[in-house]
Design a protein around this motif. Structure first.
Motif, PDB file in Angstrom:
ATOM      1  N   ARG A 261      -1.390 -37.891  66.195  1.00  0.00           N
ATOM      2  CA  ARG A 261      -1.792 -39.273  66.456  1.00  0.00           C
ATOM      3  C   ARG A 261      -2.852 -39.782  65.477  1.00  0.00           C
ATOM      4  O   ARG A 261      -2.926 -40.980  65.212  1.00  0.00           O
ATOM      5  N   ILE A 262      -3.699 -38.894  64.978  1.00  0.00           N
ATOM      6  CA  ILE A 262      -4.851 -39.310  64.169  1.00  0.00           C
ATOM      7  C   ILE A 262      -4.556 -39.085  62.696  1.00  0.00           C
ATOM      8  O   ILE A 262      -4.292 -37.966  62.265  1.00  0.00           O
ATOM      9  N   ASP A 263      -4.596 -40.162  61.917  1.00  0.00           N
ATOM     10  CA  ASP A 263      -4.346 -40.068  60.474  1.00  0.00           C
ATOM     11  C   ASP A 263      -5.550 -39.491  59.734  1.00  0.00           C
ATOM     12  O   ASP A 263      -5.404 -38.630  58.870  1.00  0.00           O
ATOM     13  N   SER A 264      -6.733 -40.000  60.039  1.00  0.00           N
ATOM     14  CA  SER A 264      -7.956 -39.532  59.392  1.00  0.00           C
ATOM     15  C   SER A 264      -9.122 -39.767  60.337  1.00  0.00           C
ATOM     16  O   SER A 264      -9.061 -40.648  61.206  1.00  0.00           O
ATOM     17  N   MET A 265     -10.174 -38.974  60.190  1.00  0.00           N
ATOM     18  CA  MET A 265     -11.323 -39.141  61.076  1.00  0.00           C
ATOM     19  C   MET A 265     -12.604 -38.704  60.374  1.00  0.00           C
ATOM     20  O   MET A 265     -12.594 -37.888  59.459  1.00  0.00           O
ATOM     21  N   VAL A 266     -13.696 -39.295  60.858  1.00  0.00           N
ATOM     22  CA  VAL A 266     -15.026 -38.978  60.349  1.00  0.00           C
ATOM     23  C   VAL A 266     -15.847 -38.435  61.515  1.00  0.00           C
ATOM     24  O   VAL A 266     -16.022 -39.109  62.527  1.00  0.00           O
ATOM     25  N   LEU A 267     -16.326 -37.213  61.367  1.00  0.00           N
ATOM     26  CA  LEU A 267     -17.130 -36.556  62.396  1.00  0.00           C
ATOM     27  C   LEU A 267     -18.585 -36.555  61.945  1.00  0.00           C
ATOM     28  O   LEU A 267     -18.930 -35.918  60.950  1.00  0.00           O
TER      29      LEU A 267
ATOM     30  N   ARG B  54      -6.809 -35.900  58.121  1.00  0.00           N
ATOM     31  CA  ARG B  54      -7.805 -35.734  57.058  1.00  0.00           C
ATOM     32  C   ARG B  54      -9.168 -35.978  57.686  1.00  0.00           C
ATOM     33  O   ARG B  54      -9.363 -36.956  58.399  1.00  0.00           O
ATOM     34  N   THR B  55     -10.099 -35.081  57.415  1.00  0.00           N
ATOM     35  CA  THR B  55     -11.366 -35.100  58.145  1.00  0.00           C
ATOM     36  C   THR B  55     -12.549 -35.071  57.192  1.00  0.00           C
ATOM     37  O   THR B  55     -12.598 -34.255  56.268  1.00  0.00           O
ATOM     38  N   LEU B  56     -13.494 -35.980  57.431  1.00  0.00           N
ATOM     39  CA  LEU B  56     -14.769 -35.977  56.722  1.00  0.00           C
ATOM     40  C   LEU B  56     -15.842 -35.534  57.698  1.00  0.00           C
ATOM     41  O   LEU B  56     -16.061 -36.173  58.727  1.00  0.00           O
ATOM     42  N   VAL B  57     -16.500 -34.440  57.403  1.00  0.00           N
ATOM     43  CA  VAL B  57     -17.588 -33.913  58.226  1.00  0.00           C
ATOM     44  C   VAL B  57     -18.904 -34.388  57.610  1.00  0.00           C
ATOM     45  O   VAL B  57     -19.214 -34.067  56.464  1.00  0.00           O
ATOM     46  N   VAL B  58     -19.665 -35.170  58.375  1.00  0.00           N
ATOM     47  CA  VAL B  58     -20.934 -35.730  57.920  1.00  0.00           C
ATOM     48  C   VAL B  58     -22.056 -35.101  58.743  1.00  0.00           C
ATOM     49  O   VAL B  58     -22.013 -35.124  59.983  1.00  0.00           O
ATOM     50  N   HIS B  59     -23.073 -34.563  58.074  1.00  0.00           N
ATOM     51  CA  HIS B  59     -24.116 -33.850  58.809  1.00  0.00           C
ATOM     52  C   HIS B  59     -25.438 -33.909  58.050  1.00  0.00           C
ATOM     53  O   HIS B  59     -25.448 -33.863  56.812  1.00  0.00           O
ATOM     54  N   GLY B  60     -26.517 -34.015  58.787  1.00  0.00           N
ATOM     55  CA  GLY B  60     -27.841 -33.908  58.184  1.00  0.00           C
ATOM     56  C   GLY B  60     -28.275 -32.458  58.100  1.00  0.00           C
ATOM     57  O   GLY B  60     -27.990 -31.667  59.002  1.00  0.00           O
ATOM     58  N   ASP B  61     -28.969 -32.109  57.029  1.00  0.00           N
ATOM     59  CA  ASP B  61     -29.367 -30.704  56.885  1.00  0.00           C
ATOM     60  C   ASP B  61     -30.627 -30.360  57.673  1.00  0.00           C
ATOM     61  O   ASP B  61     -31.099 -29.227  57.622  1.00  0.00           O
ATOM     62  N   ARG B  62     -31.139 -31.343  58.456  1.00  0.00           N
ATOM     63  CA  ARG B  62     -32.297 -31.092  59.316  1.00  0.00           C
ATOM     64  C   ARG B  62     -31.971 -31.424  60.774  1.00  0.00           C
ATOM     65  O   ARG B  62     -32.852 -31.749  61.554  1.00  0.00           O
ATOM     66  N   ASP B  63     -30.691 -31.305  61.146  1.00  0.00           N
ATOM     67  CA  ASP B  63     -30.249 -31.618  62.504  1.00  0.00           C
ATOM     68  C   ASP B  63     -30.880 -30.638  63.485  1.00  0.00           C
ATOM     69  O   ASP B  63     -30.679 -29.426  63.372  1.00  0.00           O
ATOM     70  N   GLN B  64     -31.648 -31.164  64.469  1.00  0.00           N
ATOM     71  CA  GLN B  64     -32.355 -30.290  65.401  1.00  0.00           C
ATOM     72  C   GLN B  64     -31.453 -29.782  66.514  1.00  0.00           C
ATOM     73  O   GLN B  64     -31.805 -28.824  67.202  1.00  0.00           O
ATOM     74  N   PHE B  65     -30.291 -30.433  66.711  1.00  0.00           N
ATOM     75  CA  PHE B  65     -29.344 -29.976  67.734  1.00  0.00           C
ATOM     76  C   PHE B  65     -28.382 -28.924  67.179  1.00  0.00           C
ATOM     77  O   PHE B  65     -28.237 -27.838  67.737  1.00  0.00           O
ATOM     78  N   PHE B  66     -27.719 -29.277  66.092  1.00  0.00           N
ATOM     79  CA  PHE B  66     -26.647 -28.446  65.563  1.00  0.00           C
ATOM     80  C   PHE B  66     -26.957 -28.098  64.112  1.00  0.00           C
ATOM     81  O   PHE B  66     -26.910 -28.980  63.233  1.00  0.00           O
ATOM     82  N   PRO B  67     -27.296 -26.849  63.837  1.00  0.00           N
ATOM     83  CA  PRO B  67     -27.658 -26.475  62.468  1.00  0.00           C
ATOM     84  C   PRO B  67     -26.509 -26.736  61.504  1.00  0.00           C
ATOM     85  O   PRO B  67     -25.328 -26.731  61.870  1.00  0.00           O
TER      86      PRO B  67
END
Length: 266
Positions: free
Chosen positions: A122-128, A200-213
């Motif tokens: 169902r999902i063509d592309s997503m940004v997490l 197709r997936t783009l994973v976006v994350h901060g390198d100082r995330d206090q919840f999820f390293p």
């Protein structure tokens, strides 16, 4: 001092539909290919307002208030990302939306993981954005002890802004957030399950995330086929609101690129 005018907010079309025993509220913007927007825990569709003007130029935005959030109700007063994913699929069936792209921040991204693994075609592309495959100990400790008075001021303001039914709704949400700290079933995505994702997936994350390293984001990127990774230096949890982070333009370039044709996000 140089000043600039803030971009005009795109006009929303607000709707509420009955999904089983829940009144599910969503906002629509623009036209074109559907782009589903899912907010983080304690938030609401309005968390996407800083980006709707840009995103709606190319897409039909469907910004959902997840169960119990914003204007949406939740008579059961329980929250799991799996149940929220089911709600969103039922809404999209009501809207006759089959294929779509999606973006989710924090809990919204976790909802998308359930959607992308249960109905991958169902999902063509997503940004997490600041999502996780599982709750590490540091996140569970934060969730278990969370209280409104202990939250940072900007998080309190978000809860107040998004809780359309006032203090009672805030207390219900925080209780559900506490309960997630002891839930080991809802978020338990192995590398094998993630490998079933076809979007197709783009994973976006901060390198100082206090919840999820950041190591979790790297692991998801390596496990999801056709994934790309954007680590934001100095970024905390959901770092896309920083004016120096070109989120809208980078996300649109990723969503709109043709399969197999790589483009620079920046």
């Amino acid at each position: 001092m140089k000043t600039t005018d803030a971009p005009q907010q795109a006009a929303a079309r607000s709707h509420t539909v009955q999904i089983n025993n829940i009144e599910l509220h969503y906002e629509e913007y623009g036209d074109g290919t559907p782009l589903v927007l899912l907010h983080g825990f304690g938030g609401c569709a309005q968390n996407w307002h800083p980006f709707t003007t840009d995103l709606s130029k190319r897409h039909r935005l469907i910004a959902v208030d997840l169960r119990g959030h914003g204007y949406s109700t939740n008579p059961d007063k329980t929250f799991t990302h799996r149940a929220a994913a089911s709600d969103v699929f039922l809404l999209l069936e009501r809207l006759k939306v089959d294929q779509f792209s999606a973006m989710g921040m924090s809990s919204g991204g976790m909802v998308l993981l359930h959607m992308a693994t249960s109905q991958p075609k169902r999902i063509d592309s997503m940004v997490l954005i600041s999502a996780t495959s599982h709750f590490p100990d540091q996140a569970r400790a934060i969730m278990r002890r969370a209280s409104f008075v202990a939250m940072p001021r900007h998080v309190q303001d978000m809860y107040r802004h998004c809780a359309k039914r006032g203090d009672a709704q805030i207390h219900e949400l925080i209780s559900q957030f506490n309960a997630l700290g002891d839930n080991y079933d809802d978020m338990d995505f192995t590398a094998q399950r993630l490998s079933s994702i076809s979007a197709r997936t783009l994973v976006v994350h901060g390198d100082r995330d206090q919840f999820f390293p950041v190591e979790i984001a790297v692991s998801m990127y390596r496990s999801i086929p056709n994934a790309e990774l954007w680590i934001i230096p100095g970024g905390d949890h959901v770092p896309i609101y920083d004016s120096e982070v070109p989120f809208s333009s980078a996300a649109l370039r990723f969503l709109d690129q043709h399969v197999g044709k790589q483009q620079s996000l920046f």
